[in-house]
Design an enzyme around this catalytic site. Structure first.
Site, short mmCIF file in Angstrom:
data_model
loop_
_atom_site.label_atom_id
_atom_site.label_comp_id
_atom_site.label_asym_id
_atom_site.label_seq_id
_atom_site.Cartn_x
_atom_site.Cartn_y
_atom_site.Cartn_z
N ASP A 32 -43.68 -71.36 -143.28
CA ASP A 32 -44.54 -70.35 -143.00
C ASP A 32 -45.18 -70.22 -141.52
O ASP A 32 -46.22 -69.58 -141.36
CB ASP A 32 -45.27 -69.94 -144.31
CG ASP A 32 -46.25 -70.74 -144.42
OD1 ASP A 32 -46.06 -71.94 -144.01
OD2 ASP A 32 -47.25 -70.72 -145.34
N HIS A 235 -31.29 -83.44 -118.38
CA HIS A 235 -32.12 -82.45 -119.03
C HIS A 235 -32.89 -83.59 -120.03
O HIS A 235 -32.79 -83.36 -121.33
CB HIS A 235 -31.30 -81.47 -119.87
CG HIS A 235 -31.12 -80.27 -118.86
ND1 HIS A 235 -30.24 -79.45 -119.15
CD2 HIS A 235 -31.48 -80.15 -117.45
CE1 HIS A 235 -30.18 -78.55 -118.28
NE2 HIS A 235 -30.86 -78.79 -117.07
N ASP A 252 -40.27 -83.28 -113.85
CA ASP A 252 -40.00 -81.98 -113.62
C ASP A 252 -40.63 -81.02 -114.52
O ASP A 252 -40.46 -81.05 -115.66
CB ASP A 252 -38.24 -81.73 -113.79
CG ASP A 252 -37.63 -80.39 -113.44
OD1 ASP A 252 -38.46 -79.56 -113.47
OD2 ASP A 252 -36.33 -80.34 -113.34
N ASP A 263 -41.77 -74.10 -110.96
CA ASP A 263 -40.53 -75.33 -111.28
C ASP A 263 -40.66 -76.37 -110.26
O ASP A 263 -40.09 -75.91 -109.08
CB ASP A 263 -39.37 -74.57 -111.34
CG ASP A 263 -37.97 -75.62 -111.75
OD1 ASP A 263 -38.59 -76.52 -112.37
OD2 ASP A 263 -37.01 -75.04 -111.96
N HIS A 342 -25.08 -80.72 -110.30
CA HIS A 342 -25.52 -79.55 -110.73
C HIS A 342 -25.79 -78.84 -109.44
O HIS A 342 -25.56 -79.18 -108.45
CB HIS A 342 -27.16 -79.62 -111.40
CG HIS A 342 -27.99 -80.41 -110.67
ND1 HIS A 342 -28.46 -79.61 -109.40
CD2 HIS A 342 -28.46 -81.78 -110.37
CE1 HIS A 342 -29.37 -80.56 -108.87
NE2 HIS A 342 -29.30 -81.90 -109.35
N HIS A 346 -31.86 -72.02 -108.30
CA HIS A 346 -31.80 -70.91 -109.16
C HIS A 346 -32.92 -69.91 -108.86
O HIS A 346 -33.85 -70.46 -108.30
CB HIS A 346 -31.63 -71.24 -110.58
CG HIS A 346 -32.85 -71.94 -111.15
ND1 HIS A 346 -34.14 -71.36 -111.48
CD2 HIS A 346 -32.90 -73.34 -111.44
CE1 HIS A 346 -34.83 -72.33 -111.79
NE2 HIS A 346 -34.34 -73.64 -111.58
N HIS A 353 -35.25 -70.03 -115.15
CA HIS A 353 -34.02 -69.71 -114.62
C HIS A 353 -33.97 -68.10 -114.64
O HIS A 353 -33.22 -67.49 -115.85
CB HIS A 353 -32.93 -70.12 -115.59
CG HIS A 353 -32.64 -71.62 -115.18
ND1 HIS A 353 -32.13 -72.62 -116.47
CD2 HIS A 353 -33.38 -72.69 -114.39
CE1 HIS A 353 -32.26 -73.83 -115.86
NE2 HIS A 353 -32.85 -73.84 -114.64
N GLU A 376 -33.32 -77.79 -105.16
CA GLU A 376 -33.42 -79.00 -105.87
C GLU A 376 -32.41 -79.98 -105.92
O GLU A 376 -31.67 -80.10 -106.90
CB GLU A 376 -34.08 -78.60 -107.28
CG GLU A 376 -33.06 -77.61 -107.98
CD GLU A 376 -33.30 -77.26 -109.42
OE1 GLU A 376 -33.70 -78.19 -110.24
OE2 GLU A 376 -33.36 -76.13 -109.75
N TYR A 380 -27.88 -89.14 -109.06
CA TYR A 380 -28.15 -89.72 -110.37
C TYR A 380 -26.95 -90.58 -110.42
O TYR A 380 -25.80 -90.48 -110.58
CB TYR A 380 -27.99 -88.59 -111.46
CG TYR A 380 -28.91 -87.32 -111.09
CD1 TYR A 380 -30.18 -87.19 -111.29
CD2 TYR A 380 -28.24 -86.13 -110.11
CE1 TYR A 380 -30.88 -86.12 -111.01
CE2 TYR A 380 -29.06 -85.14 -109.93
CZ TYR A 380 -30.19 -85.17 -110.41
OH TYR A 380 -31.22 -83.89 -109.88
N ARG A 398 -34.62 -86.40 -107.83
CA ARG A 398 -34.46 -84.82 -107.53
C ARG A 398 -35.84 -84.56 -107.15
O ARG A 398 -36.96 -85.03 -107.27
CB ARG A 398 -34.23 -84.18 -108.83
CG ARG A 398 -34.25 -82.60 -108.70
CD ARG A 398 -33.52 -82.01 -109.73
NE ARG A 398 -34.40 -81.93 -111.35
CZ ARG A 398 -34.09 -82.83 -112.16
NH1 ARG A 398 -32.91 -83.53 -112.29
NH2 ARG A 398 -34.83 -82.71 -113.30
N GLU A 400 -37.81 -80.90 -105.92
CA GLU A 400 -37.59 -79.63 -106.06
C GLU A 400 -38.73 -78.71 -105.88
O GLU A 400 -39.91 -79.09 -106.18
CB GLU A 400 -37.41 -79.42 -107.64
CG GLU A 400 -37.10 -77.54 -107.89
CD GLU A 400 -37.02 -77.67 -109.56
OE1 GLU A 400 -36.38 -76.51 -110.03
OE2 GLU A 400 -37.42 -78.26 -110.28
#
Length: 430
Positions: A32, A235, A252, A263, A342, A346, A353, A376, A380, A398, A400
């Site tokens: 709940d 991710h 990130d 972002d 990737h 975006h 996104h 970005e 990797y 990375r 970004e």
């Protein structure tokens, strides 16, 4: 007063139509207890109303163009859940020309639908409301010997709303800049704080504490804090590893401020100094990222940006020995995807996104003033990779930024976080 976004939506609708836009439903976390409520992005964009159990009805050709169905005031429930705007608040605070308790929606649905040539409604999001609306249209159609006229067509309102959301107003850009500034502060404080022996979740906690302290609702997505080889997992959100001396940390994380997202990704050495191999990978990604940021100008296509990043990274990987062969052939065979798998970026806005069409048929969309996107690129290198120089194994990088396209070129909203290796090392040394 009707919100400017809603006024523009009304202008773009078929004038003999009606739109039914529902709020997001509350989501149960367990038993709940509920997740913290977040409004449906389209509903929020058009109405600014942030309560659940609400429906907006928009009818351009009628005397009452904007109606809200909302939860009524309820002193007993408000003790538990907090104050509600109620019917009066929907009109006085949120610009509705008429407002009713949400329980009256079903009985007024025939009146809402009658005479509308088209219904703007997004099927497949709220199955219960889908059934109610489709069932009512079917019932009205069965009354074909009475002067009742149900909509002939159902149109996805996203065909209008999502295109509107691509282009940010000055007010929206101001909110996005604030979201970016909050996230930038958090990233800088994380750079100052990281030490070997910390846990990834400690960095995450520091960042998100600053988000909340500065007025953000929280993170705009689940923060990624990946140390060492965890940075090679795109991710990675477990954030339970340890920070080791001599490894990199990829962070990130973005903040959500008054409904708008930022972002940011930065990658930096846990001990404050890049190794030679780390610096070689990092500088290649940084050079690519900065070149692509500079291309965020009117007329540049999303595919053009991605292609440029692929070219630069592939040529760099050949120089470093990560790939062998002619760069053009490697690109045509998509060999770069082993290390760069990737997209370049975006659209960004209310959703991290964000919505908007990337292709018209097979033609890539060109950037225009008022659009905001992330840039970005990354590399990797999985620790288990074979036949590459050993010093690069386990490195993930990375970088970004959030970039506004203007008539005069790119405006980097996230420039408050250093990204040159020397600047990062100097900041961490302090």
């Amino acid at each position: 007063m009707i919100r400017p976004q809603l006024a523009e939506f009304i202008k773009r609708m078929d004038q003999q139509s009606v739109a039914i836009i529902p709020a997001a439903r509350e989501a149960t976390r367990s038993n709940d207890t509920q997740y913290r409520y977040r409004q449906d992005s389209d509903f929020f964009y058009l109405t600014g109303f942030e309560e659940p159990d609400s429906i907006a009805v928009i009818a351009p050709g009628r005397a009452t163009k904007y109606t809200l169905f909302v939860r009524p005031r309820n002193p007993e429930r408000e003790i538990w859940d907090g104050k509600r705007a109620g019917v009066d608040g929907a009109k006085n605070e949120f610009g509705a020309e008429a407002a009713f308790p949400i329980v009256e929606f079903d009985e007024k649905l025939q009146e809402i639908l009658d005479g509308a040539g088209s219904l703007y409604y997004r099927l497949g999001v709220n199955p219960d409301l889908d059934d109610t609306i489709v069932g009512e249209i079917a019932r009205m159609r069965a009354l074909n010997r009475k002067p009742i006229h149900p909509p002939r067509t159902i149109v996805d309102p996203a065909t209008i709303v999502h295109e509107m959301r691509v282009f940010k107003s000055e007010a929206e850009i101001e909110l996005m800049q604030r979201a970016a500034d909050i996230a930038a502060e958090a990233h800088v404080e994380a750079m100052k704080a990281v030490r070997p022996g910390m846990k990834e979740y400690e960095v995450e906690a520091l960042i998100e504490q600053i988000f909340r302290r500065q007025g953000a609702a929280g993170p705009s997505y689940t923060s990624i804090v990946g140390a060492g080889a965890n940075a090679t997992v795109l991710h990675y959100i477990s954030n339970n590893g340890e920070l080791h001396d001599g490894e990199l940390l990829l962070v990130d994380a973005g903040a959500e401020y008054k409904g708008y997202a930022s972002d940011i990704t930065r990658t930096y050495p846990i001990n404050g100094r890049y190794t030679k191999a780390q610096r070689e990978i990092y500088d290649l990604v940084l050079e690519t990222q900065m070149a692509c940021v500079e291309m965020v100008r009117p007329g540049t296509t999303h595919d053009g940006l991605k292609a440029h990043s692929i070219k630069m990274l592939t040529e760099g990987m050949v120089r470093l020995g990560l790939l062998q062969g002619d760069p053009e052939e490697l690109i045509s065979e998509k060999k770069y995807e082993q290390f760069y798998m990737h997209g370049l970026g975006h659209l960004l806005g209310i959703d991290v996104h964000d919505v908007g069409i990337y292709y018209y048929g097979k033609e890539s969309r060109a950037l225009e003033p008022g659009t905001v996107m992330t840039v970005e690129p990354g590399l990797y290198i999985n620790p288990a990779t074979k036949d590459i120089p050993e010093q690069y194994l386990g490195i993930g990088v990375r970088i970004e930024d959030d970039v506004l396209c203007t008539a005069n070129g790119p405006r980097v909203l996230t420039s408050g976080v250093p990204k040159h290796a020397e600047e990062i090392e100097a900041l961490m040394a302090r």
